[in-house]
Design a protein around this motif. Structure first.
Motif, PDB file in Angstrom:
ATOM      1  N   GLY A  67      15.397  15.314  -7.208  1.00 37.30           N
ATOM      2  CA  GLY A  67      14.853  16.507  -6.820  1.00 37.30           C
ATOM      3  C   GLY A  67      13.423  16.795  -6.242  1.00 37.30           C
ATOM      4  N   VAL A  68      12.580  15.983  -7.030  1.00 35.49           N
ATOM      5  CA  VAL A  68      11.311  15.913  -6.700  1.00 35.49           C
ATOM      6  C   VAL A  68      11.123  15.185  -5.401  1.00 35.49           C
ATOM      7  CG1 VAL A  68       9.007  14.815  -7.459  1.00 35.49           C
ATOM      8  CG2 VAL A  68      10.308  16.022  -9.168  1.00 35.49           C
ATOM      9  N   ILE A  69      11.746  13.996  -5.155  1.00 40.67           N
ATOM     10  CA  ILE A  69      11.831  13.333  -3.755  1.00 40.67           C
ATOM     11  C   ILE A  69      12.259  14.216  -2.598  1.00 40.67           C
ATOM     12  CG2 ILE A  69      12.908  11.205  -2.555  1.00 40.67           C
ATOM     13  CD1 ILE A  69      13.183  10.017  -5.338  1.00 40.67           C
ATOM     14  N   ALA A  70      13.234  15.019  -2.802  1.00 38.51           N
ATOM     15  CA  ALA A  70      13.775  15.985  -1.758  1.00 38.51           C
ATOM     16  C   ALA A  70      12.768  16.840  -1.590  1.00 38.51           C
ATOM     17  CB  ALA A  70      15.189  16.369  -2.192  1.00 38.51           C
ATOM     18  N   LEU A  71      12.204  17.392  -2.473  1.00 38.62           N
ATOM     19  CA  LEU A  71      11.156  18.519  -2.443  1.00 38.62           C
ATOM     20  C   LEU A  71       9.988  18.130  -1.821  1.00 38.62           C
ATOM     21  CD1 LEU A  71      10.842  21.767  -2.945  1.00 38.62           C
ATOM     22  CD2 LEU A  71       9.924  21.043  -5.143  1.00 38.62           C
ATOM     23  N   THR A  72       9.381  17.187  -2.090  1.00 35.36           N
ATOM     24  CA  THR A  72       8.327  16.753  -1.612  1.00 35.36           C
ATOM     25  C   THR A  72       8.255  16.026  -0.447  1.00 35.36           C
ATOM     26  OG1 THR A  72       7.993  14.812  -3.064  1.00 35.36           O
ATOM     27  CG2 THR A  72       7.170  16.765  -4.035  1.00 35.36           C
ATOM     28  N   GLY A  73       9.402  15.342  -0.219  1.00 36.82           N
ATOM     29  CA  GLY A  73       9.513  14.492   1.100  1.00 36.82           C
ATOM     30  C   GLY A  73       8.656  12.943   0.523  1.00 36.82           C
ATOM     31  N   ILE A  74       8.528  12.749  -0.363  1.00 37.19           N
ATOM     32  CA  ILE A  74       7.992  11.460  -0.629  1.00 37.19           C
ATOM     33  C   ILE A  74       8.760  10.214  -0.147  1.00 37.19           C
ATOM     34  CG2 ILE A  74       8.658  11.276  -3.009  1.00 37.19           C
ATOM     35  CD1 ILE A  74       5.510   9.714  -1.746  1.00 37.19           C
ATOM     36  N   GLY A  75       9.984  10.509  -0.285  1.00 41.80           N
ATOM     37  CA  GLY A  75      10.907   9.401  -0.186  1.00 41.80           C
ATOM     38  C   GLY A  75      10.869   8.986   1.562  1.00 41.80           C
ATOM     39  N   ALA A  76      10.705  10.203   2.289  1.00 43.72           N
ATOM     40  CA  ALA A  76      10.483   9.631   3.730  1.00 43.72           C
ATOM     41  C   ALA A  76       9.156   8.839   4.100  1.00 43.72           C
ATOM     42  CB  ALA A  76      10.528  10.968   4.761  1.00 43.72           C
ATOM     43  N   ARG A  77       8.132   9.479   3.308  1.00 44.24           N
ATOM     44  CA  ARG A  77       6.671   8.983   3.562  1.00 44.24           C
ATOM     45  C   ARG A  77       6.776   7.536   2.919  1.00 44.24           C
ATOM     46  NH1 ARG A  77       5.268  14.217   2.154  1.00 44.24           N
ATOM     47  NH2 ARG A  77       4.332  13.536   0.003  1.00 44.24           N
ATOM     48  N   PHE A  78       7.394   7.393   1.741  1.00 38.34           N
ATOM     49  CA  PHE A  78       7.570   5.878   1.379  1.00 38.34           C
ATOM     50  C   PHE A  78       8.021   5.154   2.063  1.00 38.34           C
ATOM     51  CE2 PHE A  78       9.228   2.529  -1.221  1.00 38.34           C
ATOM     52  CZ  PHE A  78       7.930   2.269  -2.267  1.00 38.34           C
ATOM     53  N   SER A  79       9.354   5.555   2.848  1.00 42.45           N
ATOM     54  CA  SER A  79      10.118   4.761   3.620  1.00 42.45           C
ATOM     55  C   SER A  79       9.282   4.388   4.834  1.00 42.45           C
ATOM     56  CB  SER A  79      11.299   5.496   4.543  1.00 42.45           C
ATOM     57  OG  SER A  79      12.280   5.687   3.361  1.00 42.45           O
ATOM     58  N   THR A  80       8.282   5.288   5.387  1.00 45.13           N
ATOM     59  CA  THR A  80       7.378   4.854   6.542  1.00 45.13           C
ATOM     60  C   THR A  80       6.534   3.775   6.188  1.00 45.13           C
ATOM     61  OG1 THR A  80       7.733   7.363   7.383  1.00 45.13           O
ATOM     62  CG2 THR A  80       5.719   5.843   7.947  1.00 45.13           C
ATOM     63  N   VAL A  81       6.103   4.037   4.932  1.00 48.62           N
ATOM     64  CA  VAL A  81       5.097   2.809   4.435  1.00 48.62           C
ATOM     65  C   VAL A  81       5.787   1.435   4.261  1.00 48.62           C
ATOM     66  CG1 VAL A  81       3.883   2.150   2.494  1.00 48.62           C
ATOM     67  CG2 VAL A  81       3.518   4.484   3.261  1.00 48.62           C
ATOM     68  N   LEU A  82       7.026   1.607   4.013  1.00 48.55           N
ATOM     69  CA  LEU A  82       7.849   0.337   3.698  1.00 48.55           C
ATOM     70  C   LEU A  82       8.058  -0.437   4.883  1.00 48.55           C
ATOM     71  CD1 LEU A  82       9.475  -1.292   1.811  1.00 48.55           C
ATOM     72  CD2 LEU A  82      11.375   0.192   2.360  1.00 48.55           C
TER      73      LEU A  82
END
Length: 727
Positions: free
Chosen positions: A518-533
C-alpha cells in the motif's frame, strides 16, 4: 488438541518396529505446533481455542465452496479472525509453571487499556446494533465521534504492556491479550460494517475520523502479531515504510513525495490497495486451502507414508536419508507454503536419520533446509507462489505451472548431486534394510498417493484451484480409512483445528506485506525505484536482473517468501519488464530469489529452523545450506538466457537446454563439494566451476566450452586416480 501417539504406522508391520518407526513415533508426539505459541494447551482453554480454530477453518472452506461472501467482507473476516485467534493462541502459552505477580505498572497499563478498548468496543457495538438490528440509517453520534481515539490508545497501551511485561504465567488467558482480541473485533468489525462506504471515501478528504482510528488500530494489531509470530525483522521493515509515507516532503532525491496526513494514509491502507491486496487475497484462499490440506495429510498420517516410502526405496543407498529428505521435504514444502515450517514438520524425522548414517548435524540441517525451501518453487502449488504470480501478472496459472517445471526439477537434481557427492566424499553407507520400512508392504499401499494425484489431475483437467484443493482434502480423508488412522469426527476436528493454527503466521505476515504494498502504491516509490534501476543498469538487462536478485534476497531476509515476492514484484518487476524482459521471466526470476532468501546468510530462516532441530551452529548451517542450494542462484539466469527452459520453444531446444543445464549444475556441485572422480584440488574445482557456469547461457558454443572443460577434468582425474588393478 493432542492426539495420543499410535504405535502403528502406515507401514502396517506391528511385530517389528523399525528405526524409522521409532523416530516417527517420537516426532509425532509433538508434530502439530510450529512455534511456542502453540504448545502447552490444557483444560478448558484448549477446547475453547480448538473450537475457535476449527470454526475459522470451516468458515473459509464454506465461503470458498458453498456460500461466497462479498470480497472485502471475506478478506476482512480472514484478517480479523486470524488476528484474534493469534492473540488468544499466544496468550494460551505457559511460559513457566510458577505464578508471577503482575507489577503495579502493568496493572495500571492494563486498566487504562481495558477502559479505552472496552469503550471503543461499546461504540462499535452500538453502531452495529443501530444499523443492523434497529435498521436506523444514522449511527449514534456519540459512537461515531468518540469510539476511535479510546480504542486506538487502549490498543497501544495493551501492546506496550506486552512489550514491557512479556514473561508472565499463562495458566489462564492473559488479560492483555484478551483485550487485543477484543480490539481486533472492534476495529475490523467497524471496517466490515462500513466496507462499502470506505471503498468510496478511503484515502480521500471525505474519509471519517472513525475510519482513521479503526484503521490505525488494525495496523497496530497486525504489526504486533507479526512481531510475536515472525520476529522483529519484518516489523522494522514495515515501520520504515510507514514512516516514509509521512516523511516524504523532507527526504532527498527520488525518495521525496508530498506526504500524507494520517486520515488519508490509514484509510487508504485498509483497502485492496494495501492490506486487502494480493497477499491477503491469496492468503484467504489458496494459502489457507493448501495449509489445511497439509494438516489433513499430517493428521491422517498420509504425509508420513510419503516419507516411509522414500526411506524404503532409497534409505539403504549411499547417503539415503538425505536423499529421502530431498523428496519428502520437497513434496511437503510445495504444499504448506512456508520453508521454515516445512523444515520443522519433516525435519523432525529426516534430520535424526541423516545424523545416524554419518552426516554432521550441520549438514543434516542444511540438506533439510535446502530441500524444504526448494518445495516453494515446485509446481503445481509452489507454496502458493504460482497463485500470487497469476494474481499480480494476469498470466494464467497453468502457464506459470508449466514454465516452472524444468527449473524446479533442475534445482532438486542439483541438491541430489550435492548430497550424493558429499556421501561419496565421506564414504557413507545407507541404513541397514532391517531398520527400514518394507518396500513390498508400502507398494501395496500406493493408493495413499491418491490425494496428490487427485490434486494434480484436477488442476490439469481445468478445475478451479479451490475446487482442486477441496477434492484433494476429501481424497485424503477417504484414503485414511484404509489405514490405522482413519479420519473419523475426532481426527477431522483435529485437522480443522491444526489447519487454522498453521496458517496464522502467514495471515499476519501477508497483512503486513499488504501495508508495504500500500505504501508503494500510494507514494509511487515503486515507479521511481524502477526508473533508478533502469538508469543504474544503463539499459542492460543482466545488470537489472542482478539488482533485482539483490533486492529480492534482502527483502526475503526479513519476511516469509510469499510476502517477500509480493513486495519485490511491486518494487522491482516493472523496471525489469520495461527493459524488455518478458513478464513471466521477470516474475519467476524475482520469485526464485525471494524464495532462496530462506537459505541465504546472514538471515536464513529455514536454515535456522533446521539448526534448532539438529543442534548445530545456526550461522554455519546457513552457509552450508546456501552452498547446497547454490544451483537456485544459477537457474534463474539460465532461463533468462534460454526461454526454452520455461517450455517456450521447440522440443529439441527444450531438450537441449534441459540436458546441458543438468550437466552444468553437476559440474557446479562437484566444484562446491570438491569431489569429481575423487578428491578435487583447488585448481580442478576452479575448472569445474568455470565449466558449469559456462553452460548458463544455453548456447552451443558456451555449452561446448563447458563440456570440453569437463572432459579435461575427467582426463586429468583419470590420470591422477587410475582404476585399481583386478589381479
Amino acid at each position: 488438541m493432542r492426539q495420543p501417539s499410535d504405535p502403528e504406522t502406515v507401514m502396517g508391520d506391528n511385530h517389528h518396529q523399525s528405526l524409522i518407526e521409532q523416530e516417527t513415533a517420537r516426532a509425532n508426539v509433538d508434530e502439530e505446533p510450529l512455534s511456542a505459541n502453540q504448545r502447552d494447551f490444557d483444560g478448558t482453554r484448549n477446547w475453547v481455542i480448538a473450537i475457535l480454530c476449527a470454526s475459522y477453518t470451516v468458515f473459509h472452506l464454506a465461503v470458498m465452496n458453498v456460500y461466497p461472501l462479498e470480497t472485502w467482507a471475506y478478506r476482512l473476516s480472514h484478517v480479523g479472525g486470524g488476528l484474534a485467534l493469534g492473540f488468544l493462541l499466544y496468550s494460551s502459552t505457559r511460559f513457566s509453571d510458577a505464578m508471577s505477580k503482575r507489577s503495579p505498572l502493568s496493572m495500571a497499563l492494563l486498566a487504562l487499556a481495558g477502559a479505552g478498548i472496552l469503550y471503543g468496543f461499546a461504540g462499535v457495538a452500538a453502531i452495529w446494533i443501530n444499523g443492523t438490528i434497529l435498521g436506523e440509517r444514522l449511527p449514534p453520534a456519540w459512537a461515531m465521534q468518540s469510539f476511535g481515539l479510546p480504542l486506538a490508545l487502549g490498543t497501544g497501551l495493551a501492546i506496550l504492556n506486552g512489550w514491557l511485561f512479556p514473561d508472565r504465567n499463562r495458566a489462564r488467558f492473559d488479560a492483555g491479550d484478551v483485550l487485543l482480541a477484543i480490539a481486533t473485533i472492534a476495529a475490523i468489525g467497524y471496517i466490515i460494517f462500513f466496507a462499502r462506504q470506505l471503498q468510496l471515501r478511503a484515502g480521500m478528504p471525505m474519509a471519517l475520523p472513525g475510519d482513521m482510528w479503526a484503521s490505525i488500530t488494525g495496523v497496530m494489531l497486525i504489526i504486533e502479531l507479526t512481531r510475536r509470530l515472525a520476529g522483529m525483522a519484518l516489523v522494522i521493515i514495515v515501520g520504515i515504510f510507514v514512516a516514509y509515507a509521512f516523511l516524504g516532503p523532507w527526504l532527498p532525491g527520488i525518495f521525496q513525495h508530498r506526504g500524507y496526513d494520517a486520515k488519508r494514509f490509514f484509510s487508504y491502507i485498509f483497502t485492496d490497495n494495501g492490506i486487502l491486496s494480493a497477499p491477503i487475497a491469496i492468503s484467504s484462499t489458496y494459502i489457507i486451502l493448501f495449509v489445511v490440506f497439509a494438516a489433513f495429510l499430517q493428521t491422517t498420517r498420509v504425509g508420513e507414508y510419503f516419507v516411509n516410502l522414500a526411506f524404503a526405496a532409497a534409505g539403504h543407498k549411499r547417503g539415503g536419508p538425505a536423499k529421502v529428505a530431498i523428496f519428502a521435504s520437497g513434496l511437503m514444502g510445495m504444499i504448506n507454503g512456508t520453508s521454515a515450517g516445512n523444515v520443522v514438520a519433516t525435519g523432525s524425522l529426516t534430520i535424526p536419520m541423516m545424523k545416524k548414517v554419518g552426516y554432521k548435524p550441520q549438514t543434516s540441517a542444511s540438506v533439510e533446509a535446502a530441500a524444504s525451501t526448494g518445495g516453494q518453487i515446485m509446481p503445481p502449488i509452489m507454496g502458493a507462489g504460482a497463485f500470487i504470480m497469476a494474481e499480480i501478472t494476469g498470466i494464467s496459472y497453468m502457464e506459470i505451472v508449466y514454465a516452472a517445471i524444468i527449473p524446479a526439477v533442475i534445482y532438486f537434481i542439483s541438491v541430489y548431486f550435492m548430497v550424493d557427492l558429499a556421501a561419496q566424499k565421506a564414504d557413507m553407507k545407507g541404513l541397514p534394510r532391517d531398520q527400514l520400512p518394507k518396500l513390498n508392504v508400502l507398494i501395496k499401499q500406493v493408493y495413499l498417493f491418491s490425494p496428490i494425484l487427485v490434486l494434480i489431475g484436477a488442476l490439469f483437467a481445468g478445475y478451479s484451484v479451490i475446487r482442486c484443493g477441496t477434492y484433494a482434502m476429501m481424497a485424503a480423508a477417504v484414503v485414511s480409512w484404509f489405514t490405522p488412522h482413519a479420519m473419523g469426527p475426532a481426527r477431522l476436528f483435529h485437522a480443522l483445528d491444526q489447519g487454522a493454527r498453521m496458517v496464522l503466521q502467514l495471515v499476519a505476515v501477508c497483512a503486513t506485506a499488504g501495508i508495504i504494498v500500500g505504501v508503494i502504491a500510494l507514494t509511487g516509490i515503486g515507479a521511481r525505484f524502477s526508473t533508478v534501476l533502469l538508469s543504474l543498469a544503463d539499459q542492460s538487462q543482466i545488470f537489472a536482473l542482478f539488482f533485482a536478485m539483490v533486492v529480492s534476497i534482502i527483502l526475503g531476509m526479513g519476511m516469509p517468501t510469499t510476502a517477500a515476492y509480493a513486495v519485490a514484484a511491486s518494487v522491482i518487476a516493472p523496471g525489469v519488464i520495461n527493459l524488455g524482459v518478458e513478464p513471466l521471466v521477470a516474475h519467476l526470476f524475482i520469485f526464485y530469489f525471494a524464495v532462496m532468501s530462506a537459505i541465504t546468510p546472514p538471515v536464513a530462516l529455514a536454515a535456522y529452523a533446521g539448526s534448532a532441530l539438529a543442534g548445530s551452529d545456526p550461522v554455519r548451517t546457513s552457509v552450508e545450506s546456501f552452498r547446497i542450494g547454490l544451483a537456485a542462484f544459477v537457474v534463474p539466469y539460465m532461463f533468462f538466457f534460454s526461454p526454452a527452459m520455461l517450455l517456450d520453444g521447440a522440443w529439441h531446444e527444450i531438450l537441449h537446454v534441459a540436458v546441458t543445464a543438468v550437466i552444468g549444475v553437476y559440474l557446479l556441485s562437484c566444484a562446491v563439494q570438491g569431489w569429481f572422480l575423487g578428491h578435487a584440488n583447488m585448481v580442478l574445482r576452479g575448472l569445474l566451476a568455470l565449466g558449469g557456469l559456462s553452460m548458463i547461457a544455453g548456447g552451443w558454443l558456451s555449452d561446448g566450452i563447458g563440456i570440453g572443460v569437463a572432459a579435461l577434468c575427467f582426463f586429468f582425474q583419470k590420470q591422477s586416480h587410475p582404476a585399481p588393478s583386478q589381479d
